[in-house]
Motif scaffolding. Structure first.
Motif, PDB file in Angstrom:
ATOM      1  N   LYS A 255       0.837  -1.203   0.000  1.00 28.92           N
ATOM      2  CA  LYS A 255       0.000   0.000   0.000  1.00 28.92           C
ATOM      3  C   LYS A 255       0.870   1.251   0.000  1.00 28.92           C
ATOM      4  CE  LYS A 255      -3.892   2.169   2.362  1.00 28.92           C
ATOM      5  NZ  LYS A 255      -4.784   2.147   3.553  1.00 28.92           N
ATOM      6  N   LYS A 256       1.953   1.197   0.759  1.00 30.40           N
ATOM      7  CA  LYS A 256       2.885   2.335   0.800  1.00 30.40           C
ATOM      8  C   LYS A 256       3.547   2.544  -0.565  1.00 30.40           C
ATOM      9  CE  LYS A 256       6.619   2.133   3.430  1.00 30.40           C
ATOM     10  NZ  LYS A 256       7.524   2.169   4.606  1.00 30.40           N
ATOM     11  N   GLU A 259       0.912   4.392  -2.540  1.00 32.02           N
ATOM     12  CA  GLU A 259       0.586   5.734  -2.052  1.00 32.02           C
ATOM     13  C   GLU A 259       1.783   6.681  -2.008  1.00 32.02           C
ATOM     14  OE1 GLU A 259      -3.174   4.727   0.938  1.00 32.02           O
ATOM     15  OE2 GLU A 259      -1.146   4.907   1.759  1.00 32.02           O
ATOM     16  N   GLU A 260       2.982   6.146  -1.753  1.00 36.11           N
ATOM     17  CA  GLU A 260       4.150   7.014  -1.575  1.00 36.11           C
ATOM     18  C   GLU A 260       5.182   6.876  -2.701  1.00 36.11           C
ATOM     19  OE1 GLU A 260       5.854   6.539   2.305  1.00 36.11           O
ATOM     20  OE2 GLU A 260       3.889   6.375   3.280  1.00 36.11           O
ATOM     21  N   TYR A 261       5.499   5.665  -3.046  1.00 38.45           N
ATOM     22  CA  TYR A 261       6.546   5.428  -4.051  1.00 38.45           C
ATOM     23  C   TYR A 261       6.107   5.875  -5.445  1.00 38.45           C
ATOM     24  CZ  TYR A 261       9.549   2.757  -7.248  1.00 38.45           C
ATOM     25  OH  TYR A 261      10.376   2.380  -8.267  1.00 38.45           O
ATOM     26  N   LYS A 264       6.023   9.647  -6.277  1.00 41.04           N
ATOM     27  CA  LYS A 264       7.366  10.224  -6.382  1.00 41.04           C
ATOM     28  C   LYS A 264       8.033   9.831  -7.694  1.00 41.04           C
ATOM     29  CE  LYS A 264       8.140  10.516  -1.391  1.00 41.04           C
ATOM     30  NZ  LYS A 264       8.922  10.018  -0.233  1.00 41.04           N
ATOM     31  N   LEU A 315      15.403   6.266  -3.502  1.00 42.39           N
ATOM     32  CA  LEU A 315      14.004   5.851  -3.352  1.00 42.39           C
ATOM     33  C   LEU A 315      13.817   4.419  -3.848  1.00 42.39           C
ATOM     34  CD1 LEU A 315      10.997   6.877  -2.787  1.00 42.39           C
ATOM     35  CD2 LEU A 315      10.895   7.252  -5.263  1.00 42.39           C
ATOM     36  N   PHE A 319      12.786   1.198  -1.368  1.00 33.20           N
ATOM     37  CA  PHE A 319      11.515   0.497  -1.541  1.00 33.20           C
ATOM     38  C   PHE A 319      11.714  -0.931  -2.032  1.00 33.20           C
ATOM     39  CE2 PHE A 319       9.306   4.500  -1.009  1.00 33.20           C
ATOM     40  CZ  PHE A 319       8.080   4.106  -0.506  1.00 33.20           C
TER      41      PHE A 319
END
Length: 345
Positions: A255-256, A259-261, A264, A315, A319
């Protein structure tokens, strides 16, 4: 990723209260057929154990072939009882029909399932179909054996034989194993749906396809939320919450990623596209045509893009490492769960 589930043939071995020790009695007749079935049950258990505890495809297939041989042997031996018991062949014929059905399922249908397994991880639909097909085969086997059970009880009633409905230890172990694999499969499908979507997202990142990144990220978020909600309804298996908790942890990481990776990555690709367009425009101008403002803006973008490239690489590393660690932990948890709950004796 490994998703192993046995093809189960459950044979119920009934305890007989003997009224006579004569070979020609109906009790001895039932005992003879029961012994043939028990031999198959032993080989079925070996097959189940090899799937649960062995990583050798050769060993697993060897035990499957031994299972087929035991079914063929039992069918031959029971077929030799041509007259059944004093001309009564109903029970014998029902058993032979079941053994023929079982032989076909294990030798042919399971071969098809193996073929499905080879492509199962290509998509969620393939994986779901693969697991559903195995479940369907198991159900067919169980339905066919119900006919044998009815025939056995009918024979016992006809000849006044007392049957005690008690499963053998092996039958109990196989039922337990089936239960373990069903639980594991339910959670595995939740995990796999997110895992395959994340793989599609990774491909779209490699291809620098912004539209595909947005689509796959959105799907990944939706599937993780769906999965986390489903997991709330699944209880721990016999107080063992390891597989469920590892799946929750993995889904939260996925989920991250969505939503985040993904946002970006999109920001980086969009800035990089803008930079490439600016660079192309600068390259088209001669030195005399370039204004001080043009040069200052371009130099500023060069510094920004260098920083963003470094941030983007960091990044990706962070991840990817987090995801890989989580997937390894999930696979280990899955294998340990099966090894722990499927008996190995």
């Amino acid at each position: 990723m490994k998703n192993r589930k046995a093809l189960f043939i459950v044979f119920f071995i009934f305890t007989l209260h003997l009224f006579s020790q004569e070979f020609s009695t109906p009790v001895d007749y039932l005992s003879y057929i029961s012994k043939e079935q028990q031999d198959i049950t032993k080989n079925m258990w070996k097959y189940t154990k090899s799937i649960a505890h062995s990583k050798s495809a050769r060993k697993i297939d060897a035990t499957r072939k031994n299972l087929i041989k035991s079914i063929q042997s039992a069918k031959k031996n029971i077929s030799n009882l041509k007259e059944g018991y004093k001309g009564d062949v109903e029970y014998k014929d029902e058993v032979i029909n079941y053994l023929s059905f079982s032989e076909n399922m294990v030798s042919q249908d399971y071969s098809k399932i193996v073929d499905m397994q080879e492509v199962a991880e290509q998509s969620y639909d393939f994986m779901e179909a693969y697991i559903m097909t195995k479940d369907l085969v198991n159900k067919k086997m169980a339905d066919e054996y119900d006919k044998v059970t009815v025939a056995q009880k009918s024979f016992a009633l006809k000849y006044h034989i007392s049957l005690q409905d008690s499963e053998s230890d092996l039958a109990k172990k196989m039922k337990l194993s089936n239960e373990v694999f069903q639980y594991q499969n339910e959670i595995y499908l939740i995990f796999f749906k997110c895992n395959i979507t994340d793989a599609l997202l990774s491909t779209s990142v490699q291809n620098k396809d912004i539209a595909a990144i947005q689509q796959n990220a959105s799907s990944l978020i939706a599937y993780t939320e769906e999965g986390l909600n489903k997991l709330k309804t699944i209880a721990a298996y016999k107080n063992d919450n390891s597989l469920k908790s590892n799946t929750i942890k993995t889904l939260e990481i996925y989920k991250k990623v969505g939503e985040e990776y993904a946002p970006k990555v999109i920001d980086f690709y969009m800035f990089n596209t803008k930079f490439e367009e600016t660079k192309t425009a600068m390259d088209r101008k001669s030195a005399k045509e370039r204004t001080k403002e043009d040069v200052d803006n371009f130099n500023k973008m060069v510094k920004e893009v260098n920083v963003k490239i470094n941030d983007f690489n960091t990044l990706n590393i962070n991840f990817i490492n987090e995801k890989n660690k989580s997937i390894i932990e999930w696979n280990n948890a899955s294998e340990k769960f099966i090894s722990k709950h499927v008996p190995n004796d």
